[in-house]
Design an enzyme around this catalytic site. Structure first.
Site, PDB file in Angstrom:
ATOM      1  N   ARG A  27       0.818  -1.212   0.000  1.00  0.00           N
ATOM      2  CA  ARG A  27       0.000   0.000   0.000  1.00  0.00           C
ATOM      3  C   ARG A  27       0.855   1.267   0.000  1.00  0.00           C
ATOM      4  O   ARG A  27       0.342   2.365  -0.248  1.00  0.00           O
ATOM      5  CB  ARG A  27      -0.912   0.018   1.231  1.00  0.00           C
ATOM      6  CG  ARG A  27      -1.937  -1.089   1.270  1.00  0.00           C
ATOM      7  CD  ARG A  27      -2.825  -0.926   2.480  1.00  0.00           C
ATOM      8  NE  ARG A  27      -3.625   0.281   2.374  1.00  0.00           N
ATOM      9  CZ  ARG A  27      -4.855   0.329   1.885  1.00  0.00           C
ATOM     10  NH1 ARG A  27      -5.427  -0.773   1.451  1.00  0.00           N
ATOM     11  NH2 ARG A  27      -5.511   1.463   1.832  1.00  0.00           N
ATOM     12  N   TRP A  74       2.693   6.083   0.990  1.00  0.00           N
ATOM     13  CA  TRP A  74       2.730   6.370  -0.441  1.00  0.00           C
ATOM     14  C   TRP A  74       2.524   7.864  -0.562  1.00  0.00           C
ATOM     15  O   TRP A  74       1.461   8.389  -0.236  1.00  0.00           O
ATOM     16  CB  TRP A  74       1.633   5.603  -1.172  1.00  0.00           C
ATOM     17  CG  TRP A  74       1.704   5.696  -2.666  1.00  0.00           C
ATOM     18  CD1 TRP A  74       2.411   4.884  -3.504  1.00  0.00           C
ATOM     19  CD2 TRP A  74       1.031   6.659  -3.508  1.00  0.00           C
ATOM     20  NE1 TRP A  74       2.227   5.274  -4.804  1.00  0.00           N
ATOM     21  CE2 TRP A  74       1.391   6.360  -4.839  1.00  0.00           C
ATOM     22  CE3 TRP A  74       0.190   7.735  -3.261  1.00  0.00           C
ATOM     23  CZ2 TRP A  74       0.917   7.103  -5.923  1.00  0.00           C
ATOM     24  CZ3 TRP A  74      -0.279   8.479  -4.342  1.00  0.00           C
ATOM     25  CH2 TRP A  74       0.078   8.160  -5.648  1.00  0.00           C
ATOM     26  N   GLU A 500      -4.129  -4.525 -21.480  1.00  0.00           N
ATOM     27  CA  GLU A 500      -3.671  -5.102 -20.216  1.00  0.00           C
ATOM     28  C   GLU A 500      -2.218  -5.546 -20.314  1.00  0.00           C
ATOM     29  O   GLU A 500      -1.438  -5.358 -19.367  1.00  0.00           O
ATOM     30  CB  GLU A 500      -4.576  -6.281 -19.830  1.00  0.00           C
ATOM     31  CG  GLU A 500      -4.191  -7.003 -18.549  1.00  0.00           C
ATOM     32  CD  GLU A 500      -4.267  -6.143 -17.296  1.00  0.00           C
ATOM     33  OE1 GLU A 500      -3.795  -6.610 -16.244  1.00  0.00           O
ATOM     34  OE2 GLU A 500      -4.787  -5.009 -17.357  1.00  0.00           O
ATOM     35  N   LYS A 504       0.731  -4.046 -17.859  1.00  0.00           N
ATOM     36  CA  LYS A 504       1.585  -4.870 -17.007  1.00  0.00           C
ATOM     37  C   LYS A 504       3.066  -4.572 -17.263  1.00  0.00           C
ATOM     38  O   LYS A 504       3.867  -4.485 -16.333  1.00  0.00           O
ATOM     39  CB  LYS A 504       1.292  -6.363 -17.246  1.00  0.00           C
ATOM     40  CG  LYS A 504       0.006  -6.824 -16.651  1.00  0.00           C
ATOM     41  CD  LYS A 504       0.044  -6.798 -15.139  1.00  0.00           C
ATOM     42  CE  LYS A 504      -1.337  -6.671 -14.549  1.00  0.00           C
ATOM     43  NZ  LYS A 504      -1.948  -5.342 -14.654  1.00  0.00           N
ATOM     44  N   GLU A 507       3.923  -1.166 -15.755  1.00  0.00           N
ATOM     45  CA  GLU A 507       3.871  -1.140 -14.303  1.00  0.00           C
ATOM     46  C   GLU A 507       5.131  -1.689 -13.653  1.00  0.00           C
ATOM     47  O   GLU A 507       5.637  -1.111 -12.693  1.00  0.00           O
ATOM     48  CB  GLU A 507       2.667  -1.950 -13.802  1.00  0.00           C
ATOM     49  CG  GLU A 507       1.332  -1.264 -13.967  1.00  0.00           C
ATOM     50  CD  GLU A 507       0.204  -2.118 -13.432  1.00  0.00           C
ATOM     51  OE1 GLU A 507      -0.665  -1.580 -12.732  1.00  0.00           O
ATOM     52  OE2 GLU A 507       0.179  -3.328 -13.722  1.00  0.00           O
ATOM     53  N   HIS A 523      -3.569   4.291 -38.665  1.00  0.00           N
ATOM     54  CA  HIS A 523      -4.137   5.630 -38.507  1.00  0.00           C
ATOM     55  C   HIS A 523      -3.267   6.499 -37.607  1.00  0.00           C
ATOM     56  O   HIS A 523      -3.760   7.465 -37.020  1.00  0.00           O
ATOM     57  CB  HIS A 523      -5.556   5.530 -37.946  1.00  0.00           C
ATOM     58  CG  HIS A 523      -6.521   4.880 -38.891  1.00  0.00           C
ATOM     59  ND1 HIS A 523      -7.060   5.545 -39.967  1.00  0.00           N
ATOM     60  CD2 HIS A 523      -7.011   3.616 -38.928  1.00  0.00           C
ATOM     61  CE1 HIS A 523      -7.861   4.717 -40.633  1.00  0.00           C
ATOM     62  NE2 HIS A 523      -7.847   3.542 -40.026  1.00  0.00           N
ATOM     63  N   LYS A 622      -1.266  -0.720  -4.229  1.00  0.00           N
ATOM     64  CA  LYS A 622      -2.250  -1.732  -4.591  1.00  0.00           C
ATOM     65  C   LYS A 622      -3.669  -1.176  -4.639  1.00  0.00           C
ATOM     66  O   LYS A 622      -4.408  -1.414  -5.588  1.00  0.00           O
ATOM     67  CB  LYS A 622      -2.186  -2.889  -3.584  1.00  0.00           C
ATOM     68  CG  LYS A 622      -3.103  -4.063  -3.915  1.00  0.00           C
ATOM     69  CD  LYS A 622      -2.663  -4.769  -5.163  1.00  0.00           C
ATOM     70  CE  LYS A 622      -3.519  -5.971  -5.481  1.00  0.00           C
ATOM     71  NZ  LYS A 622      -3.217  -6.496  -6.824  1.00  0.00           N
TER      72      LYS A 622
END
Length: 627
Positions: A27, A74, A500, A504, A507, A523, A622
């Site tokens: 956290r 954090w 996704e 990942k 991150e 495009h 998280k």
């Protein structure tokens, strides 16, 4: 997004606090600290960086205190430095406070306190709180509980706080407003924490505070009050978790462990939500899906609005595809953070779905609350039907929504979501199939075929893990040193998997990556391509397979190294792709559950080879419990 832990009881508080913080480090990990009370004085130790820095400092101190609070940070206000680390103290060094959240009006409070001669040692918003509490304690003969109670009305924003005082050595005060806080009950000892994971080793009896509640913890028990001072009577519940669920169990990182847990998560969801008595040949008059929802939820649904953030938003994009293509219901997916400030016009007969792993995502909760409130002012046909897809039924979203799909993924420690993404997608399969059956948008035969395919997924997921990881790890070595950019492409139901996969990689490896619909490359994004930019194409056989191959060839013509995630045979795939990440054959509708696994493993191994902190990537937490 910070982590709070508190203890009062008969044991030495220091070790309980630091071990609790270790379980909450996902956290926040910019800095950490603890404060305890013993022999009438407040002891505070803080350290910058990872928790082992704090542990090293604590090993050099003697502290037998039996009450204390801890915090892993954090950073929001103020850089990650020791002076900004929690706990924060008042000018008299008598009151200590830890906070998760943001005090939005802290500047005004800070200036007011400065005008009274009070000095500040940090740039944080939290430091105003102990000063305010201290003023009330000094100005009148009141208890610590009352001082906190008088302070709370001055605080604007979302917060969870824990407070101790040198002059009140037998009580720990906590309060919650829009940020998670859970109490733990032991034998002559009591705990508080931002997340249940910190409590599991010590107790299975827990109670989650609701918004607008505070509590007084003493060695004799727990008293709960509203912010207005009214006593609240509630009872703890019993967890069915065990400490082993939050251990690495032989894996180097939690993320890899959680990737390997995905087949079990899918099996568990299938056992929970597929009706075992449903048989196609008997032409039953009940749904094959057992979500436990009444017909009332599904009555007159013309539109579905999904609100989510991050990885949950990607899962929701797959949900949109399923709800439209399988259930035949027009569906919209919005970032909750944007929806809060630019909501859609109110549409009647709408099902609103909030998706959040933790159940505490601030933007998602706020968007749902806003939508519920504005609809309640209108005619009943506009009233909100709220459904949550979450991994934490005891959370804020579980209290807000009348109906829940519990993804049952178990505790996820790695900041980069893996098994909870797959669990959320499974939740959407069940919702779409249940709706399809009740609305008769698919035949029973087609529904049965999809269910048969879903049942086959866990074995196929295990096959990927057993047969592909070594090759993926070997491939990962080639992108560790020079690669600075990645492109991921997909179409249809697998476009969200491209998003996704890119997320990942960003991150945990800190390599810039973007996901695009494969047909959109020409495009604009195709201008980025050259021999230094690998392109990952999700090319699962089905309605858009040939189109994806064609788009991939366009990338290859620009010298891009082409990596394919596909189930076609190796010889055919080799004609298109430079590298192939094989997955077992499965129908296109179910392919996202398999296609995401090689991308998770590729990201994991690139980051691990680079020696990065896979489970706690920089700048991330998280649960995003602040706006």
């Amino acid at each position: 997004m910070c982590g709070i832990v508190g203890y009062i009881g008969t044991q030495e508080a220091k070790e309980i606090l630091i071990s609790g913080l270790e379980r909450l480090e996902y956290r926040g990990y910019d800095s950490a600290g603890i404060a305890t009370v013993s022999e009438g004085r407040l002891n505070c130790v803080k350290a910058k960086g990872k928790l082992y820095n704090l542990r090293e400092k604590l090993e050099q101190t003697v502290d037998n205190a039996q009450i204390g609070i801890g915090h892993t940070r954090w950073a929001t206000h103020g850089k990650p430095e020791v002076h900004n680390a929690h706990p924060h103290l008042d000018s008299y060094l008598k009151v200590a406070v830890v906070q998760n959240g943001i005090i939005e009006n802290y500047r005004e409070l800070r200036e007011e306190l400065k005008s009274k001669g009070i000095g500040f040692n940090s740039e944080t918003d939290t430091e105003v709180i102990p000063h305010l509490i201290s003023q009330y304690l000094a100005d009148s003969n009141i208890s610590l509980l009352e001082a906190v109670q008088k302070t709370i009305p001055h605080l604007e924003g979302a917060f969870a706080i824990a407070v101790i005082s040198a002059d009140n050595p037998y009580e720990l005060i906590v309060a919650r407003q829009q940020a998670p806080l859970t109490l733990g009950f032991g034998q002559g000892e009591f705990f508080c924490a931002s997340d249940i994971t910190a409590l599991v080793p010590h107790t299975h009896a827990v109670l989650t505070l609701e918004n607008g509640e505070m509590a007084r913890l003493t060695p004799l028990g727990v008293e709960i009050y509203t912010f207005a001072g009214e006593r609240v009577s509630r009872f703890p519940r019993t967890l069915d978790w065990n400490p082993g669920q939050v251990e690495k169990q032989g894996f180097r990182h939690y993320m890899r462990k959680e990737i390997y847990e995905q087949p079990g998560v899918v099996r568990s969801s299938l056992e929970t939500y597929l009706n075992p008595n449903w048989k196609l040949e008997e032409n039953p008059d009940f749904s094959p899906i057992n979500l436990g929802f009444s017909e009332q939820l599904y009555d007159n649904i013309d539109f579905i609005q999904i609100l989510a953030c991050g990885t949950s938003w990607h899962a929701s994009l797959i949900g949109k595809y399923l709800l439209e293509q399988v259930a035949g219901v027009i569906t919209s997916v919005d970032y909750a953070s944007e929806y809060r400030y630019s909501p859609k016009p109110v549409i009647p007969h709408t099902l609103i779905v909030g998706v959040t792993q933790s159940g505490e995502t601030a933007d998602t909760i706020a968007a749902l609350e806003m939508e519920k409130a504005r609809r309640e002012k209108l005619d009943s046909k506009y009233h909100a039907k709220l459904l949550a897809i979450t991994n934490r039924t005891e959370s804020t979203i579980g209290q807000l929504c009348d109906r829940i799909i519990d993804t049952q993924a178990g505790i996820e420690i790695g900041v980069a979501a893996t098994k909870t993404f797959v669990a959320q997608v499974m939740g959407f399969y069940f919702l779409a199939l249940d709706l399809a059956y009740r609305r008769r948008s698919l035949s029973n035969e087609r529904i049965d075929s999809i269910i048969t395919g879903l049942r086959s997924l866990p074995d196929k997921m295990e096959k990927i893990l057993e047969t592909q990881e070594d090759a993926i790890e070997e491939l990962a070595h080639e992108f560790v040193k020079e690669t600075e950019d990645f492109i991921f492409v997909g179409r249809g139901i697998n476009f969200p998997i491209a998003l996704e996969g890119a997320l990942k990689l960003k991150e945990i490896s800190y390599i810039h990556a973007e996901g695009y619909p494969a047909g959109e490359m020409k495009h604009g994004p195709i201008a980025l391509l050259d021999s230094e930019v690998p392109v990952v194409a999700i090319a699962m056989p089905g309605s858009v397979y040939e189109k994806v191959i064609s788009n991939a060839q366009e990338a290859k013509a620009r010298d891009a190294r082409l990596i394919g995630v596909t189930s076609v045979n190796a010889e055919e795939a080799g004609l298109t792709f430079d590298d192939v990440l094989n997955v077992p054959e499965v129908e296109e509708l179910l392919s996202p559950i398999l296609a995401v696994i090689p991308l998770q493993l590729l990201s994991y191994h690139i980051a691990a080879i680079k020696g990065l902190d896979v489970d706690q990537p920089r700048n991330l937490a998280k649960s995003v419990t602040v706006e």
